[in-house]
Design an enzyme around this catalytic site. Structure first.
Site, PDB file in Angstrom:
ATOM      1  N   LYS A   1      29.466  47.381  52.847  1.00 41.89           N
ATOM      2  CA  LYS A   1      28.309  48.462  51.218  1.00 41.89           C
ATOM      3  C   LYS A   1      27.560  49.383  51.246  1.00 41.89           C
ATOM      4  CE  LYS A   1      30.398  43.889  49.691  1.00 41.89           C
ATOM      5  NZ  LYS A   1      31.128  43.280  50.713  1.00 41.89           N
TER       6      LYS A   1
ATOM      7  N   ASP B   1      33.254  50.014  51.580  1.00 39.11           N
ATOM      8  CA  ASP B   1      33.535  49.117  50.175  1.00 39.11           C
ATOM      9  C   ASP B   1      33.249  49.745  49.557  1.00 39.11           C
ATOM     10  OD1 ASP B   1      34.346  47.400  52.570  1.00 39.11           O
ATOM     11  OD2 ASP B   1      32.625  45.974  52.145  1.00 39.11           O
ATOM     12  N   MET B   2      34.288  48.928  48.526  1.00 40.65           N
ATOM     13  CA  MET B   2      34.054  49.700  46.667  1.00 40.65           C
ATOM     14  C   MET B   2      32.883  49.000  45.885  1.00 40.65           C
ATOM     15  SD  MET B   2      33.479  52.632  45.336  1.00 40.65           S
ATOM     16  CE  MET B   2      34.919  53.604  45.530  1.00 40.65           C
TER      17      MET B   2
ATOM     18  N   GLN C   1      40.224  50.265  43.816  1.00 42.57           N
ATOM     19  CA  GLN C   1      40.270  49.311  42.907  1.00 42.57           C
ATOM     20  C   GLN C   1      41.469  49.313  42.184  1.00 42.57           C
ATOM     21  OE1 GLN C   1      36.113  49.824  42.283  1.00 42.57           O
ATOM     22  NE2 GLN C   1      35.327  48.244  43.040  1.00 42.57           N
TER      23      GLN C   1
ATOM     24  N   ARG D   1      41.601  51.347  51.664  1.00 40.26           N
ATOM     25  CA  ARG D   1      42.654  49.852  51.770  1.00 40.26           C
ATOM     26  C   ARG D   1      42.536  50.124  49.913  1.00 40.26           C
ATOM     27  NH1 ARG D   1      37.362  46.492  51.686  1.00 40.26           N
ATOM     28  NH2 ARG D   1      37.506  46.217  54.468  1.00 40.26           N
TER      29      ARG D   1
ATOM     30  N   GLY E   1      40.136  45.000  42.625  1.00 40.45           N
ATOM     31  CA  GLY E   1      38.589  45.285  42.589  1.00 40.45           C
ATOM     32  C   GLY E   1      38.373  43.537  42.166  1.00 40.45           C
TER      33      GLY E   1
ATOM     34  N   HIS F   1      45.734  39.073  47.571  1.00 39.19           N
ATOM     35  CA  HIS F   1      46.208  37.593  48.028  1.00 39.19           C
ATOM     36  C   HIS F   1      47.097  37.253  47.019  1.00 39.19           C
ATOM     37  CE1 HIS F   1      41.976  37.755  49.213  1.00 39.19           C
ATOM     38  NE2 HIS F   1      42.051  37.059  50.633  1.00 39.19           N
TER      39      HIS F   1
ATOM     40  N   ARG G   1      29.575  34.882  44.404  1.00 40.85           N
ATOM     41  CA  ARG G   1      31.060  36.253  43.463  1.00 40.85           C
ATOM     42  C   ARG G   1      32.026  35.964  43.699  1.00 40.85           C
ATOM     43  NH1 ARG G   1      31.824  41.288  45.986  1.00 40.85           N
ATOM     44  NH2 ARG G   1      30.626  41.341  47.399  1.00 40.85           N
ATOM     45  N   ARG G   2      31.945  35.001  45.248  1.00 37.53           N
ATOM     46  CA  ARG G   2      33.376  34.035  45.368  1.00 37.53           C
ATOM     47  C   ARG G   2      33.978  32.997  44.540  1.00 37.53           C
ATOM     48  NH1 ARG G   2      34.110  38.353  49.555  1.00 37.53           N
ATOM     49  NH2 ARG G   2      35.475  38.313  47.256  1.00 37.53           N
TER      50      ARG G   2
HETATM   51  C1  LIG Z   1      39.958  42.522  53.114  1.00 35.82           C
HETATM   52  C2  LIG Z   1      39.484  42.285  51.323  1.00 35.82           C
HETATM   53  C3  LIG Z   1      38.431  43.693  51.012  1.00 35.82           C
HETATM   54  C4  LIG Z   1      38.110  43.369  49.957  1.00 35.82           C
HETATM   55  N1  LIG Z   1      36.938  44.423  49.843  1.00 35.82           N
HETATM   56  C5  LIG Z   1      36.415  44.432  47.823  1.00 35.82           C
HETATM   57  C6  LIG Z   1      35.894  45.573  47.993  1.00 35.82           C
HETATM   58  O1  LIG Z   1      35.462  47.274  48.578  1.00 35.82           O
HETATM   59  N2  LIG Z   1      35.610  46.335  46.656  1.00 35.82           N
HETATM   60  C7  LIG Z   1      36.522  44.849  45.662  1.00 35.82           C
HETATM   61  O2  LIG Z   1      35.586  45.492  44.709  1.00 35.82           O
HETATM   62  N3  LIG Z   1      36.898  44.190  46.231  1.00 35.82           N
HETATM   63  C8  LIG Z   1      37.137  44.027  46.878  1.00 35.82           C
HETATM   64  N4  LIG Z   1      38.171  42.761  47.530  1.00 35.82           N
HETATM   65  C9  LIG Z   1      38.309  42.290  46.342  1.00 35.82           C
HETATM   66  C10 LIG Z   1      39.607  42.415  46.057  1.00 35.82           C
HETATM   67  O3  LIG Z   1      39.133  42.834  44.874  1.00 35.82           O
HETATM   68  C11 LIG Z   1      39.834  40.896  44.741  1.00 35.82           C
HETATM   69  O4  LIG Z   1      39.425  40.485  43.900  1.00 35.82           O
HETATM   70  C12 LIG Z   1      40.366  40.232  45.668  1.00 35.82           C
HETATM   71  O5  LIG Z   1      41.730  39.718  46.949  1.00 35.82           O
HETATM   72  C13 LIG Z   1      41.283  39.545  44.922  1.00 35.82           C
HETATM   73  O6  LIG Z   1      42.454  39.324  44.502  1.00 35.82           O
HETATM   74  P1  LIG Z   1      43.779  39.218  44.576  1.00 35.82           P
HETATM   75  O7  LIG Z   1      44.885  40.242  44.629  1.00 35.82           O
HETATM   76  O8  LIG Z   1      44.010  38.576  46.101  1.00 35.82           O
HETATM   77  O9  LIG Z   1      44.466  38.231  43.843  1.00 35.82           O
HETATM   78  P2  LIG Z   1      44.398  36.974  43.290  1.00 35.82           P
HETATM   79  O10 LIG Z   1      45.188  37.068  41.652  1.00 35.82           O
HETATM   80  O11 LIG Z   1      42.796  37.032  42.447  1.00 35.82           O
HETATM   81  O12 LIG Z   1      44.179  35.847  44.243  1.00 35.82           O
HETATM   82  C14 LIG Z   1      45.569  35.351  44.707  1.00 35.82           C
HETATM   83  C15 LIG Z   1      45.093  34.138  44.681  1.00 35.82           C
HETATM   84  O13 LIG Z   1      44.722  34.040  46.041  1.00 35.82           O
HETATM   85  C16 LIG Z   1      43.890  33.287  46.293  1.00 35.82           C
HETATM   86  N5  LIG Z   1      42.456  33.642  45.873  1.00 35.82           N
HETATM   87  C17 LIG Z   1      41.525  35.670  45.430  1.00 35.82           C
HETATM   88  N6  LIG Z   1      40.586  35.222  46.246  1.00 35.82           N
HETATM   89  C18 LIG Z   1      40.354  34.774  46.776  1.00 35.82           C
HETATM   90  C19 LIG Z   1      38.641  33.529  47.163  1.00 35.82           C
HETATM   91  N7  LIG Z   1      38.001  34.908  47.335  1.00 35.82           N
HETATM   92  N8  LIG Z   1      38.860  32.588  47.004  1.00 35.82           N
HETATM   93  C20 LIG Z   1      39.205  31.562  47.578  1.00 35.82           C
HETATM   94  N9  LIG Z   1      40.689  32.007  46.841  1.00 35.82           N
HETATM   95  C21 LIG Z   1      40.769  32.857  46.571  1.00 35.82           C
HETATM   96  C22 LIG Z   1      43.596  32.236  44.981  1.00 35.82           C
HETATM   97  O14 LIG Z   1      44.382  30.603  45.410  1.00 35.82           O
HETATM   98  C23 LIG Z   1      44.149  32.817  44.204  1.00 35.82           C
HETATM   99  O15 LIG Z   1      44.929  32.475  43.333  1.00 35.82           O
HETATM  100  C24 LIG Z   1      38.362  43.126  48.330  1.00 35.82           C
HETATM  101  C25 LIG Z   1      39.591  42.184  48.916  1.00 35.82           C
HETATM  102  C26 LIG Z   1      40.210  42.047  50.546  1.00 35.82           C
HETATM  103  C27 LIG Z   1      41.065  40.719  51.037  1.00 35.82           C
END
Ligand SMILES: Cc1cc2nc3c(=O)[nH]c(=O)nc-3n(C[C@H](O)[C@H](O)[C@H](O)COP(=O)(O)OP(=O)(O)OC[C@H]3O[C@@H](n4cnc5c(N)ncnc54)[C@H](O)[C@@H]3O)c2cc1C
Length: 299
Positions: free
Chosen positions: A91, A125-126, A154, A175, A179, A218, A279-280
């Site tokens: 970060k 990271d962003m 993002q 990546r 966001g 995810h 934050r999670r």
């Molecule tokens: C490898 C990786 C690196 C990342 N780096 C950054 C970054 O540098 N900057 C940034 O702003 N964001 C980052 N993120 C976070 C990203 O921006 C999203 O906020 C996060 O991945 C949730 O979005 P989603 O696409 O998984 O979809 P969502 O619709 O949010 O998630 C789909 C499903 O996955 C599950 N899920 C998702 N996230 C979580 C969680 N945290 N805990 C438990 N269950 C969860 C839930 O069941 C949800 O319904 C990163 C994510 C990943 C996977």
């Protein structure tokens, strides 16, 4: 976030850290580097690669940033010594971007030089929008000197398509994620489907340029969408990987792995696990609901 969800997160913030820790530990390798090394080893044994992240946001002083940089150097050394298939995610504010941009640049150069020695890679990271422009600006400087650095974009940000247009002119390693921060509507899509649509649009923009991309999500909808793009374009496996967070949707992770796609897990560790966990929960209030129910014995 809805009122109920933000109330839940506020409730969880009132709980003793020891209680939050019981739930947070699913998403964090542990407090020490050794904990992250063990997790990365276990992932590697399953054919899954890793990226290690030192939890170090909210850095306020140059001394703290210097300590974070030292820890990044220790991570690279430990990856090398343990022969892990893993890289490092950083970060920018943890290495001083919010204190002094030139100091951040100097720290990053030191880390990238060390990574180069170990033949390893570092992903920037962003963070939230006050840092988007400066992160891209300094990433471009670093990228002109190093070939072992990548950036994160993002899809919720309205500017991302034009950022990709600029970054596509250089050999950028991306990546792409949705966001995670709470951003104002003027600069970010708020509608879930618009964020998804922009994700797939930008993903195509990156892939059509021939750039490498980490597909970080995810969301089944986006994983399916990405798989369709990959199939339609007959995309080589050395042009993409999937990425997910440690402890999240492990069944989907294993399926992607079984189907023969490269998958990397983001493994955070460190003493500053509390801010990351909160934050999670803001991201996925189901976790906060789960904690609240258990504490109040509502199950
Ligand atoms: C490898 C990786 C690196 C990342 N780096 C950054 C970054 O540098 N900057 C940034 O702003 N964001 C980052 N993120 C976070 C990203 O921006 C999203 O906020 C996060 O991945 C949730 O979005 P989603 O696409 O998984 O979809 P969502 O619709 O949010 O998630 C789909 C499903 O996955 C599950 N899920 C998702 N996230 C979580 C969680 N945290 N805990 C438990 N269950 C969860 C839930 O069941 C949800 O319904 C990163 C994510 C990943 C996977």
């Amino acid at each position: 976030m809805s009122l109920l969800n933000s109330a839940l997160v506020s409730f969880v913030k009132l709980l003793p850290t020891s209680v939050v820790h019981i739930f947070a530990k699913k998403y964090i390798a542990g407090e020490d580097l050794q904990d992250a090394i063990i997790v990365a080893k276990q992932l590697n044994e399953k054919g899954i690669v890793a990226t290690l992240d030192v939890l170090g946001e909210s850095i306020k002083t140059v001394e703290e940033a210097a300590e974070e940089k030292e820890e990044c150097l220790r991570v690279l050394k430990a990856i090398d010594e343990n022969k892990l298939d893993a890289n490092l995610s950083i970060k920018p504010t943890s290495l001083g971007l919010s204190i002094d941009k030139e100091y951040f640049y100097k720290n990053m150069k030191e880390v990238l030089l060390k990574a180069k020695e170990y033949n390893n890679f570092v992903r920037v990271d962003m963070e939230d929008s006050p840092y988007t422009a400066s992160t891209i600006e300094y990433f471009l400087k670093l990228q002109s000197e190093f070939d072992n650095v990548g950036i994160v974009l993002q899809s919720y940000l309205r500017r991302t398509e034009s950022d990709v247009e600029g970054l596509n002119k250089t050999n950028t390693n991306y990546r792409l994620c949705k966001g995670i921060y709470v951003e104002p509507e003027e600069i970010a899509f708020k509608d879930k489907q618009l964020v998804r649509d922009n994700y797939l649009k930008v993903l195509k923009q990156i892939i059509n340029n021939g750039s490498y991309v980490g597909i970080a999500t995810h969301d089944d909808y986006l994983v399916d969408g990405a798989l369709e793009i990959i199939k339609n374009l007959d995309l080589y496996k050395d042009k993409y990987e999937f990425q997910m967070l440690y402890g999240v949707k492990e069944k989907l992770r294993d399926k992607i792995n079984r189907d023969g796609h490269k998958i990397r897990i983001y493994v955070p560790y460190g003493k500053k696990w509390y801010a990351y966990s909160i934050r999670r929960m803001q991201e996925n209030p189901e976790i906060a609901m789960h904690i609240a129910k258990s504490v109040l014995k509502l199950d």
